[in-house]
Design a protein around this motif. Structure first.
Motif: not given
Length: 478
Positions: A69-90, A92-97
């Motif tokens: 669950e903590a690793w999952a929370a980190a994953f969401l933290g990456y996603i949220a930071a990129d999306l709130v600064t205008g990142g695109s979904w595809h 963002t997911l690639w960089l986060t993985i």
């Protein structure tokens, strides 16, 4: 009710800890990723990306966080930071993985080294760290290198190399301070001690001042040698400060170079291909960090060895009392202080009664337990300035500065009573009683007073206590 019941207090506490861990990990990674995004040059990936190394450091230092669950929370933290600064979904997911792949690989690799190596406490620990960082950077680069090729119109090889170098540099710079962090209390205590104005502290700060001046010289002079200018001062710091302090200084220097060189604050020649030039600069900075970290790690291991040897030479391993040599050495120092004021000083000789009989009848393990219990009892009755030493076998001595004969005798009697009332739990019988005989001697400290002379008088009194029936206190002649 079972302790595993979902409604039990234990289960509720565990659930609360997990939720708190998720919140901490997710929040820290969101903040770190946001910092990296907001500080990156326009049109490029971040010059300094701390999130991956921070995530790995948190998981290694706090294994209770390393849950799915903590690793999952980190994953969401990456996603949220990129999306709130205008990142695109595809993207963002690639960089986060890719980011997560490196951190997970690093955590897995750290399981193959000892705890001391994780904290860089061995001479070879920094090389282990370097190897782990190379492996995790490669895994992350293989997953995310293609994103560089897509974003900057480069071939896949250039993208993999760019990512590998950047990830290696960030981890080598950020992980050491996290892995060697001694705790907030220790850091606060050290800062408080170092901030006091004294000649010793002024000298203590000289390596740090030399490091700052060398960085300023690099800005003023510029050129490729800028990377090497701070090295002598940083090595001086590694020999003068703790491993954590050196790690922080190395990190701050490297972060400064990672940001200042691409920004043009520090002028150095660059290659025509900007990305290849950045690769070379980041790799150079990362490898620069290895030297002072290795020196600091070796110096830390040497200090640990000296501390252990000092501990062995100063204290009795079984009882924790001072060794014979340490007792006489420190006792003479205490006596020297009292001679100047002609203060009172007292000594006690203590010998456990019938100890050989205890060893012969119950075994040495029980005898060791009696010695440990006895020393613990005596220590509770002593002041911080008093000295308690084991002279050999079951024979002990206590030195009491600023104590007259009446006070020393009263203390000896309290110790005798406490020992007489103590019992040792036995597997083969209800309990084991034991007692102690004590001889006391006291005088006013003079130039011709010696610890040996006082102990001889106390030893004569101890002999009288033994001859008189044991389990009693006797006073030596003046």
């Amino acid at each position: 009710m079972s302790v595993t019941d979902a409604n039990s207090p234990l289960a509720a506490s565990l659930a609360s800890q997990r939720v708190r861990g998720m919140a901490i990990v997710g929040g820290v990674i969101f903040a770190a990723a946001l910092f990296g995004i907001l500080t990156r040059p326009v049109g490029f990936l971040a010059s300094f990306w701390p999130a991956n190394a921070i995530l790995l450091g948190m998981m290694v230092r706090n294994p209770r966080y390393a849950r799915p669950e903590a690793w999952a929370a980190a994953f969401l933290g990456y996603i949220a930071a990129d999306l709130v600064t205008g990142g695109s979904w595809h993207i963002t997911l690639w960089l986060t993985i890719a980011n997560m792949a490196g951190s997970v690989t690093g955590y897995f690799c750290f399981q193959f080294v000892t705890d001391k190596d994780r904290r860089l406490r061995h001479a070879i620990s920094v090389l282990y760290l370097f190897g782990i960082c190379c492996v995790l950077a490669l895994v992350s680069a293989l997953v995310g290198g293609g994103a560089v090729a897509v974003l900057f119109d480069r071939d896949l090889t250039q993208g993999v190399v760019f990512w590998w170098v950047t990830e290696l540099a960030n981890n080598l710079i950020i992980l050491p301070p996290i892995l060697t962090f001694p705790g907030f209390r220790m850091v606060a205590s050290n800062l408080s001690s170092a901030s006091a104005m004294s000649r010793a502290n002024v000298v203590h700060w000289l390596p740090c001042l030399a490091l700052i001046l060398s960085v300023m010289a690099g800005v003023l002079i510029g050129g490729a040698g800028t990377l090497a200018f701070p090295m002598p001062a940083l090595l001086w710091c590694a020999l003068s400060y703790s491993l954590f302090t050196t790690s922080v200084q190395t990190m701050l220097l490297c972060i400064w170079l990672l940001i200042a060189i691409p920004a043009g604050i520090v002028a150095i020649p660059t290659l025509p291909d900007l990305i290849n030039s950045l690769d070379s600069i980041r790799l150079g900075i990362a490898l620069t960090a290895l030297g002072p970290l290795t020196v600091a790690s070796i110096n830390s291991a040497r200090r640990d060895l000296i501390d252990r040897l000092t501990q062995l030479a100063t204290y009795d391993m079984l009882t924790g009392a001072l060794s014979r040599s340490a007792f006489f050495e420190r006792g003479q120092d205490r006596l020297g202080e009292l001679v100047q004021t002609r203060g009172n000083i007292a000594v006690m000789m203590l010998d456990l009664d019938h100890f050989k009989h205890i060893n012969d009848r119950h075994g040495h393990a029980v005898g060791d337990a009696v010695l440990k219990e006895f020393c613990a009892l005596v220590s509770t009755h002593l002041r911080a300035r008093d000295l308690f030493g084991r002279l050999g076998g079951e024979e002990f001595a206590v030195l009491l500065p600023a104590t007259d004969l009446i006070e020393a005798t009263a203390l000896a009697e309290r110790i005798r009573v406490a020992v007489d009332e103590a019992v040792i739990a036995m597997a083969s019988s209800p309990h084991l009683d034991f007692s102690v005989s004590v001889g006391v001697s006291a005088c006013r400290a003079e130039l011709d007073t010696t610890i040996d002379t006082m102990l001889v008088k106390a030893d004569h009194a101890l002999y009288e206590a033994k001859a008189g029936g044991r389990n009693q206190v006797r006073v030596g002649s003046s």
